[in-house]
Design a protein around this motif. Sequence first.
Motif: not given
Length: 244
Positions: A131-139, A141-149
């Motif tokens: 779960l910790d690994t999945s949460l880090k991946k989600v965060r 990807i979310q940060t990457q999308h925010m930087f792209e926007q």
Amino acid sequence: MGRGKVELKRIENKINRQVTFAKRRNGLLKKAYELSILCDAEVALIVFSNKGKLYEFCSSSSMVRTLDRYHRSNHAALDAQQSHNNGQSNYQEYLKLKARVEVLQQSQRHLLGEDLGKFGPKELDQLECALDTSLKKVRFIQTQHMFEQLSGLQQKEKDLMEVNMALRSKLEATSVPLQETMQQLGENNLANRAGPARPLVFFEPLDRNNTSQIRYNSLQGPNNNNVAGTTENANRMLLPGWMH
């Protein structure tokens, strides 16, 4: 004494081979004919010699129709066999996919915190790490999308600023001649309204003839009334209307 057993192998003698071929071919054709008559069977026989010569027999009226029937029957059997094999293969694949779906559903329930009663400390630690690994991946990807926007918005801002500067330059280039034209029109309007300067006159000038007439009348002596009347008329002529 009985007939000996014939060894089945190629006859090397050419003449003997041709004689044997002719005898056995005729016997085979005769047997095919007898089979079709005695058993009411549809028989088709095709024989090619070693030189490529064709010998055939067909109990029906058309060899093509018998061959077509053969192809349909043969393909139907092959299709049925293939369909059966495909059915078995599909069923095996279905069982594999069903087992995989069940495993995935169980794993999903575990990730949601369900059905954890059978888990020990080790299994729970592993689940927590997953779960910790999945949460880090989600965060991530979310940060990457925010930087792209954010990058996209900055690029849009830059483009809008460039467009604004270009429009401002065009406006400044066209506003200077317009201001000069408006200023010139204003000056012309003021000049037209003012007109030429006119002096203020309280007394209207008299004509030369009237002046000489006044002098002539004043020089006449005996008639004082006429002089007074003439003087009064002269004053009235010299004074404006509001002073009478």
